[in-house]
Design a protein around this motif. Sequence first.
Motif, mmCIF file in Angstrom:
data_model
loop_
_atom_site.group_PDB
_atom_site.id
_atom_site.type_symbol
_atom_site.label_atom_id
_atom_site.label_comp_id
_atom_site.label_asym_id
_atom_site.label_seq_id
_atom_site.Cartn_x
_atom_site.Cartn_y
_atom_site.Cartn_z
ATOM 1 N N ARG A 406 0.812 -1.216 0.000
ATOM 2 C CA ARG A 406 0.000 0.000 0.000
ATOM 3 C C ARG A 406 0.847 1.268 0.000
ATOM 4 O O ARG A 406 0.465 2.264 -0.582
ATOM 5 C CB ARG A 406 -0.932 0.003 1.230
ATOM 6 C CG ARG A 406 -2.072 -0.982 1.132
ATOM 7 C CD ARG A 406 -3.035 -0.803 2.284
ATOM 8 N NE ARG A 406 -2.412 -1.100 3.573
ATOM 9 C CZ ARG A 406 -2.334 -2.307 4.091
ATOM 10 N NH1 ARG A 406 -2.827 -3.339 3.437
ATOM 11 N NH2 ARG A 406 -1.773 -2.521 5.261
ATOM 12 N N ASP A 407 1.981 1.246 0.618
ATOM 13 C CA ASP A 407 2.788 2.455 0.788
ATOM 14 C C ASP A 407 3.707 2.638 -0.425
ATOM 15 O O ASP A 407 4.771 2.041 -0.508
ATOM 16 C CB ASP A 407 3.598 2.331 2.084
ATOM 17 C CG ASP A 407 4.283 3.639 2.447
ATOM 18 O OD1 ASP A 407 4.058 4.632 1.738
ATOM 19 O OD2 ASP A 407 5.037 3.652 3.432
ATOM 20 N N ASP A 408 3.289 3.488 -1.364
ATOM 21 C CA ASP A 408 4.018 3.667 -2.622
ATOM 22 C C ASP A 408 5.290 4.478 -2.396
ATOM 23 O O ASP A 408 5.254 5.589 -1.869
ATOM 24 C CB ASP A 408 3.116 4.378 -3.636
ATOM 25 C CG ASP A 408 3.676 4.314 -5.045
ATOM 26 O OD1 ASP A 408 4.882 4.060 -5.183
ATOM 27 O OD2 ASP A 408 2.913 4.528 -6.003
ATOM 28 N N GLN A 409 6.434 3.930 -2.816
ATOM 29 C CA GLN A 409 7.738 4.554 -2.593
ATOM 30 C C GLN A 409 8.327 5.189 -3.858
ATOM 31 O O GLN A 409 9.497 5.601 -3.847
ATOM 32 C CB GLN A 409 8.724 3.497 -2.080
ATOM 33 C CG GLN A 409 8.271 2.785 -0.832
ATOM 34 C CD GLN A 409 8.279 3.693 0.369
ATOM 35 O OE1 GLN A 409 9.272 4.347 0.651
ATOM 36 N NE2 GLN A 409 7.155 3.757 1.061
ATOM 37 N N VAL A 410 7.550 5.285 -4.933
ATOM 38 C CA VAL A 410 8.111 5.729 -6.208
ATOM 39 C C VAL A 410 8.765 7.097 -6.089
ATOM 40 O O VAL A 410 9.907 7.301 -6.537
ATOM 41 C CB VAL A 410 7.035 5.734 -7.312
ATOM 42 C CG1 VAL A 410 7.599 6.359 -8.587
ATOM 43 C CG2 VAL A 410 6.559 4.317 -7.598
ATOM 44 N N GLU A 411 8.066 8.062 -5.526
ATOM 45 C CA GLU A 411 8.622 9.424 -5.442
ATOM 46 C C GLU A 411 9.924 9.447 -4.650
ATOM 47 O O GLU A 411 10.885 10.135 -5.008
ATOM 48 C CB GLU A 411 7.595 10.373 -4.831
ATOM 49 C CG GLU A 411 6.409 10.651 -5.751
ATOM 50 C CD GLU A 411 5.518 11.748 -5.197
ATOM 51 O OE1 GLU A 411 5.912 12.395 -4.187
ATOM 52 O OE2 GLU A 411 4.433 11.959 -5.756
ATOM 53 N N ARG A 412 9.979 8.682 -3.562
ATOM 54 C CA ARG A 412 11.202 8.639 -2.761
ATOM 55 C C ARG A 412 12.340 8.011 -3.561
ATOM 56 O O ARG A 412 13.474 8.502 -3.543
ATOM 57 C CB ARG A 412 10.963 7.853 -1.470
ATOM 58 C CG ARG A 412 12.221 7.728 -0.594
ATOM 59 C CD ARG A 412 11.918 7.084 0.739
ATOM 60 N NE ARG A 412 11.634 5.670 0.598
ATOM 61 C CZ ARG A 412 12.575 4.727 0.580
ATOM 62 N NH1 ARG A 412 13.859 5.053 0.657
ATOM 63 N NH2 ARG A 412 12.234 3.450 0.473
ATOM 64 N N PHE A 413 12.041 6.925 -4.252
ATOM 65 C CA PHE A 413 13.077 6.271 -5.045
ATOM 66 C C PHE A 413 13.644 7.228 -6.099
ATOM 67 O O PHE A 413 14.867 7.307 -6.293
ATOM 68 C CB PHE A 413 12.511 5.031 -5.737
ATOM 69 C CG PHE A 413 12.191 3.892 -4.804
ATOM 70 C CD1 PHE A 413 12.714 3.840 -3.519
ATOM 71 C CD2 PHE A 413 11.353 2.860 -5.218
ATOM 72 C CE1 PHE A 413 12.423 2.794 -2.663
ATOM 73 C CE2 PHE A 413 11.052 1.806 -4.370
ATOM 74 C CZ PHE A 413 11.586 1.775 -3.081
ATOM 75 N N LEU A 414 12.762 7.948 -6.782
ATOM 76 C CA LEU A 414 13.218 8.867 -7.819
ATOM 77 C C LEU A 414 14.033 10.010 -7.220
ATOM 78 O O LEU A 414 15.051 10.425 -7.776
ATOM 79 C CB LEU A 414 12.021 9.422 -8.602
ATOM 80 C CG LEU A 414 11.172 8.402 -9.373
ATOM 81 C CD1 LEU A 414 10.065 9.116 -10.138
ATOM 82 C CD2 LEU A 414 12.018 7.587 -10.330
ATOM 83 N N ALA A 415 13.575 10.515 -6.078
ATOM 84 C CA ALA A 415 14.273 11.648 -5.450
ATOM 85 C C ALA A 415 15.647 11.241 -4.929
ATOM 86 O O ALA A 415 16.620 12.005 -5.036
ATOM 87 C CB ALA A 415 13.418 12.223 -4.322
ATOM 88 N N GLU A 416 15.749 10.027 -4.363
ATOM 89 C CA GLU A 416 17.006 9.592 -3.752
ATOM 90 C C GLU A 416 17.903 8.824 -4.710
ATOM 91 O O GLU A 416 19.049 8.503 -4.376
ATOM 92 C CB GLU A 416 16.704 8.723 -2.528
ATOM 93 C CG GLU A 416 15.959 9.466 -1.421
ATOM 94 C CD GLU A 416 15.686 8.577 -0.216
ATOM 95 O OE1 GLU A 416 16.236 7.459 -0.163
ATOM 96 O OE2 GLU A 416 14.906 9.000 0.672
ATOM 97 N N GLY A 417 17.424 8.524 -5.917
ATOM 98 C CA GLY A 417 18.233 7.794 -6.878
ATOM 99 C C GLY A 417 18.546 6.375 -6.424
ATOM 100 O O GLY A 417 19.667 5.889 -6.600
ATOM 101 N N ILE A 418 17.534 5.696 -5.860
ATOM 102 C CA ILE A 418 17.738 4.339 -5.346
ATOM 103 C C ILE A 418 16.528 3.479 -5.687
ATOM 104 O O ILE A 418 15.504 3.965 -6.175
ATOM 105 C CB ILE A 418 17.928 4.320 -3.818
ATOM 106 C CG1 ILE A 418 16.635 4.801 -3.120
ATOM 107 C CG2 ILE A 418 19.120 5.150 -3.401
ATOM 108 C CD1 ILE A 418 16.564 4.468 -1.650
ATOM 109 N N TRP A 419 16.621 2.220 -5.421
ATOM 110 C CA TRP A 419 15.486 1.313 -5.286
ATOM 111 C C TRP A 419 15.840 0.354 -4.176
ATOM 112 O O TRP A 419 16.972 -0.138 -4.096
ATOM 113 C CB TRP A 419 15.210 0.522 -6.561
ATOM 114 C CG TRP A 419 14.109 -0.486 -6.336
ATOM 115 C CD1 TRP A 419 12.773 -0.269 -6.370
ATOM 116 C CD2 TRP A 419 14.280 -1.865 -5.983
ATOM 117 N NE1 TRP A 419 12.091 -1.418 -6.074
ATOM 118 C CE2 TRP A 419 12.987 -2.418 -5.832
ATOM 119 C CE3 TRP A 419 15.389 -2.689 -5.791
ATOM 120 C CZ2 TRP A 419 12.792 -3.753 -5.485
ATOM 121 C CZ3 TRP A 419 15.192 -4.013 -5.443
ATOM 122 C CH2 TRP A 419 13.895 -4.538 -5.294
#
Length: 877
Positions: A406-419
């Motif tokens: 449920r907790d979408d991490q896409v924006e964080r991944f894009l901002a931090e350059g990680i997955w």
Amino acid sequence: MIRPSNGQRYPAKAIVGIAVGKLAGATPKTASEFFGGFGESQSYARLKALRYTIVGRDDAGVKVSGAGLGLTTRDILDAIDRCDAAGSVEAFIANHDGLGPPAKFWLLHRGKRYPSKAIVRDALAHAGSEALPGGAQCKTALDALGFVVIDWPAFKALRDTFLSRMAGFEDFRRQDGNYWTIERRYKDQTIDKVRALAASDADDRTAGEQIYRALSVDVQGLPLSWRTLDEVQKADAPLRDRFFEIVGRLARSDDDPLATIAVGARALEQLKADGIVGLRRGEVLAITISVVGTMHPEAASWFKVSRIEAMGQRLFGRKLFAHQQFEPTDLDEYLHLLRALFALFGEELGWNPLDLFDVQGFVWVALEGKWDGDETPLLAAPLDEAEADVVKDGPYWFVGASYGRRDDQVERFLAEGIWDIDSPSDRNREQVLRMQPGERIAIKATYVRKNGLPFDGRGRSVSVMSIKAIGTITANAGDGERVSVEWQVGYSPREWYHYTYQPTIWEVYPTNEMAQRLIRFAFMDAAQDYDWFLRNMSHWGGLPAEEAPAPDPVKRSPLNLILYGPPGTGKTYRTMAEAVRLCRGLAGTDPLLTDVERRQELRQVYEELKGQGQIGFVTFHQNYAYEDFVEGLRPQPLADGVGFTLKAKPGILRQMAEAAEASAEEHVLVIDEINRANISKVFGELITLIEPDKRLGMDEGMRLTLPYSEARFGVPANLHIIGTMNTADRSIALLDTALRRRFEFRELMPDATLLKTVDGIDLTVLLATINERIEYLFDREHQIGHAYFIRCTSRADVDEVMRHKVIPLLAEYFYEDWAKVAAVLGDGDDGESDREGRFIDRRRLKAPKGLGGDEDAAPRYRWHVRDTFSYDGFAAA
């Protein structure tokens, strides 16, 4: 002939050949090799472009018979002059009865268009010929003479496409509008960056690496492949250093750019032969032409073989770069066409091109398969070789981005350059640890949709996968949870239908058409062909299999295979190869499967696929049962800890079948020693379900109800079964009839020709002789396999195999009848005395008292394996 300013005449073909040969490093003795690479017309075209005056014998020009209709270049040039003198093309055509404006082919010369058929017929008429060739024949003649003939309707279509995509375009040199912002500005910035790197004080190797990165991974739209960079980084240090040194020298060369390209191409081809196998023809051309073009935009440009081949076929009706290796003539022809377009843009269209990068930009934009805003995408251009050679590429990673679903991490991944992954399982950790820098990654989300589909879903829900972001992995943290990623800026999410996968990590290899289509969709902006999926692949997660059309059996053919033969014939190796071939979709001739030097690599891939769950392994034995293989009742403790209940536990077949049914990938179940179990007892009623046409997704696919769990069960079409059996244990003739009907049997027999001579021991003769004697004394199914000797590199190795493998196996075959063992080894005879053999010594035992003495008692012997062996004269013994 060439006539320079000093008034002397020189042979044009020889001069061009010597010049290019010298610049490419040829000696005068080998310069003749380059003469054959440049024909009369090509030499003429190159020197003409350099503004030399060309004359033929008696100023007749270069003659080409056959395809050239007996005309010379001078004949054509004179006809062009007459067209110019007529004042207009229309007036020139009017002078020729029965001709009108060309519908298709136009001759390009110095940026102007001339009617190709009228020019050729005019030249023929002035040469005294009454021939009236058609348009295609005239084009062939002009091509043979080194002229450029363009398919004008095809060009106009590409021109219109280019102008529709580059709204407001008027001039290549304007520094505003779509062309500048999309196509040219970043190229100029890259040119400046590469030139600065080439001019730095760094050595060739360092500069070369920096330049390659600048042309492959720094921004989007670059000409070189990140996959090649990844392969180079994984190569041995000497190969890696040579590669980057070649790139550095390409950028820093002061020689003629075309000769620099030739020298660089030969060096890269040698580097491929030495170990960097990813340097295929397309990559060699892209690297050499793109690097030199970046330094000299007036001489070359960025290069992708797919676009250039499409341009050649579509505009000029020519197959460009037809050779498997680099040839100067191919490069010359390609640049000849580019310069013709450059002149056309400047003279007729008035687009004022700056250099060949503007021609390249036009070709790239016009031939792009899909462009934002297009209502109907063009057919995608063919893949370049790096994209098309998908057997060795991959993996491509499709990963989820939700914590707890449920907790979408896409924006964080894009901002931090990680997955990273939340609460990874052991398998997840193993997958993350295998993610390598340079590999491509996409964030996905999977769901189902019933309404608003872009195709007729027949009222059914269809699986959907949203591609939310794409990027390139730049580093692995090494903790099994996180990788660093350079995410593509400005990527718009896209929806993909049918071929989806719900688990958090999906490792996709581009080795089948389904996977290739997904990869092109996600990472290369290709469109999805919904009709193709509905027609061919609906059973792979599209519409329900019960209602979907039957798949093409050629494209989807479940394999039931048994590899059988004596021990040591390579059944284990072939099983690994078959399993990897099926899972990865490789051709049977792929070097990974056939090159014995890559056996360790094959095993590594096999173990990786086992770790991913795509390959399952089980060994049958006499007590193996249905409850072990399919499902059985097992005790399960009750919640209060008092007592237990019986619960159906899936066996290996059910586990693999359910995993395959939930996945889009191929799966393989390996059954070792398949002949040792009671097949009817192990498979039970499910023996029918493994038949190819009874598989789920096939035309007669079916399910049965399992007796313990009462679950509906079927075997999907993407689960293959490979069994092995040792014929020394049990003959194939004794196999269960039901099994024999449902499996393909492939015999693996000893192949002595695979062996060599080691320390004077001819292993081919040794093994062939042993097996011939075994077959005479026993049967062909109890021979000795070549695998026992395949790794022998010394006499000590051969002795070890004979002492601990072959002789004990012979004793087992002949039930300790050492006379027969001795006969196989050449140590038997008809006498009754003691005997020293090559491998086995024999000493007659003395009869105990009371048996009538040695003369009356039957002879008995003590057999002893010698401490040292002799192979001399073995075959003759």
